[in-house]
Write an enzyme that holds these catalytic residues in place. Sequence first.
Site, short mmCIF file in Angstrom:
data_model
loop_
_atom_site.label_atom_id
_atom_site.label_comp_id
_atom_site.label_asym_id
_atom_site.label_seq_id
_atom_site.Cartn_x
_atom_site.Cartn_y
_atom_site.Cartn_z
N GLY A 55 0.82 -1.20 0.00
CA GLY A 55 0.00 0.00 0.00
C GLY A 55 0.86 1.25 0.00
O GLY A 55 2.05 1.19 0.33
N CYS A 82 5.26 -6.27 1.63
CA CYS A 82 5.65 -4.86 1.65
C CYS A 82 4.98 -4.11 2.81
O CYS A 82 5.33 -4.33 3.95
CB CYS A 82 5.35 -4.22 0.29
SG CYS A 82 6.25 -2.67 0.02
N TYR A 83 3.99 -3.26 2.53
CA TYR A 83 3.29 -2.57 3.63
C TYR A 83 2.69 -3.59 4.59
O TYR A 83 2.65 -3.36 5.81
CB TYR A 83 2.20 -1.65 3.07
CG TYR A 83 1.45 -0.88 4.14
CD1 TYR A 83 1.96 0.28 4.68
CD2 TYR A 83 0.21 -1.34 4.61
CE1 TYR A 83 1.27 0.98 5.68
CE2 TYR A 83 -0.49 -0.66 5.59
CZ TYR A 83 0.05 0.51 6.12
OH TYR A 83 -0.63 1.19 7.11
N HIS A 169 8.09 -7.77 -3.52
CA HIS A 169 6.81 -8.15 -4.14
C HIS A 169 6.94 -9.46 -4.93
O HIS A 169 7.35 -9.46 -6.09
CB HIS A 169 6.34 -7.04 -5.07
CG HIS A 169 5.87 -5.81 -4.35
ND1 HIS A 169 4.57 -5.63 -3.96
CD2 HIS A 169 6.56 -4.72 -3.94
CE1 HIS A 169 4.46 -4.47 -3.34
NE2 HIS A 169 5.66 -3.89 -3.31
N GLU A 171 4.58 -11.15 -6.13
CA GLU A 171 3.53 -11.22 -7.16
C GLU A 171 3.96 -10.61 -8.48
O GLU A 171 3.31 -10.84 -9.52
CB GLU A 171 2.25 -10.54 -6.66
CG GLU A 171 2.28 -9.02 -6.57
CD GLU A 171 2.87 -8.47 -5.29
OE1 GLU A 171 2.57 -7.31 -4.95
OE2 GLU A 171 3.61 -9.20 -4.60
N ASP A 227 -17.51 -10.77 -22.49
CA ASP A 227 -18.14 -10.90 -21.17
C ASP A 227 -19.60 -11.33 -21.26
O ASP A 227 -20.02 -12.30 -20.62
CB ASP A 227 -18.04 -9.58 -20.41
CG ASP A 227 -16.61 -9.08 -20.31
OD1 ASP A 227 -15.69 -9.91 -20.46
OD2 ASP A 227 -16.40 -7.88 -20.10
N LYS A 369 -10.56 -11.09 -16.49
CA LYS A 369 -10.78 -11.20 -17.93
C LYS A 369 -10.15 -12.47 -18.51
O LYS A 369 -10.79 -13.16 -19.32
CB LYS A 369 -10.21 -9.97 -18.64
CG LYS A 369 -10.61 -9.84 -20.09
CD LYS A 369 -12.02 -9.29 -20.22
CE LYS A 369 -12.35 -8.88 -21.62
NZ LYS A 369 -13.65 -8.20 -21.72
#
Length: 513
Positions: A55, A82-83, A169, A171, A227, A369
């Site tokens: 964050g 992280c945060y 991070h 990710e 979609d 998506k």
Amino acid sequence: MKKEIVLILDFGSQYTQLIARRVREQRVFSRIIPYNTSASQIQQLNPKGIILSGGPRSTTDIKPLLPDKKIFSLGVPILGICYGMQVIATMFGGKVKQGCDREFGKTELFIDDNRDLFSNMPMNFTCWASHSDCIVKLPPDFVRSAHTLNIPFAAITNRKKKIYAVQFHPEVTHTEKGAQIISNFLFRICGCSGQWTMRSFIKESVEEIKKTVENSKVVMGLSGGVDSSVAAVLIHKAIGKNLRCIFIDNGLLRKDEPAQIKKVFKSGFHLNLSYVDASESFIKLLKGITDPEEKRKIIGHQFIKVFEEEAAKIKGVKFLGQGTLYPDVIESVSPSGAPSSKIKSHHNVGGLPEKMKLKLLEPLRELFKDEVRQLGRELGLPDSIIYRQPFPGPGLAVRIIGEVTPQRLNLLREADSRLLDEIKKANLYHQVWQSFAVLLPIKTVGVMGDERTYEHVVAIRCVSSQDGMTADWVHLPYELLERIASRIINEVKGINRVVYDITSKPPATIEWE
């Protein structure tokens, strides 16, 4: 899907959605929730693990963003990123310093303890960091498990409480062993089984739709986009003819698009599809209109009007089906749990439920998506639908700069058709985010057959992007550009000049209007 879930507490990181996607890539279902969700609410969801996101804030602020402390007593493994790591250190009595040696970008990580989170990894590898705060004092009962040359505590662990944290991070793809770190947390620490697949999603969704709808009818606006198409086929699989799809031809679609949609869904999937040719009414309302925002409003209002009229003819309708996706849901809620300042509108029929007093049925609301495309493949949808490039709701009206007339629509439709044909022949259609033609509000002098011409100009726009938020123009081969221009000028009477838009986003937008 709901039996095995990992929750991500969102502290406002730009990478929060990326964490969710990385977890799902390991076939474990994840859900993003506000950072201040109560421990009792979290307990009701019975998560296998909890991840605290990064964050932009600092735990050294007067009022830092902190989660419910009781989450650490649930007995559920927790990973702070992280945060999220700084939150853990702060709440357990450690010390975080603001403005220490900052790390932005790639940095070398050195492993001090290669058990649990860092199991089966080399003792050092490259990770990706983005922070200016760091831990300078460990909280009691925590040990260091990794460091960098700049900061002493790049990862910390409290095995007794099953709490793990990293300053970098995992990710982000730039972290070399990021996927393995997340995998170790999910399977070694949380004990996940990794059985969440599109096939399991279909099975559970079909059961849920049947239970929700029962014998009622569902009405849905079908546009032919990814979609709405996937949502329609999934709902149809559950309730068959009780789904009534309405396809409204507003006269602003691409060449042969209405026929293709009818062929795929009516003939191929046997959907109960009503085709409504309302093109005349839309074109009539757009006469003399040049302002793009006014075009959008007119088209949106008329769409709702026509949809309401058609839906009113169907008896027993209690639900409105929509192709709302997870990013739409996330964007409508801020990290604090309060409504965001700008809520993203969902599709053309976003304003219908309140007016029509229908309940929403959104079977894709927990999917990203790329997952929707996987689902479409599992349901047997053709690639022409699954990998269809984004197309604006107002259609060609916003790709005609100036007034929309039947003649100008025909020019653009034919030019756009040649462009897409050449892009597909070059095997580039699935590699670019969008490729389309724009009809400009000017005419230029040309020479054709030794005669002077004074005709229209078409701009070609091809961009690459990951999410549409930013985009770069595609460096098409000169030979391809030449073929596109030649075909448009020679085959579409009324156009004598083709230009190529080489502007990125920002400063420009992808669409011209």
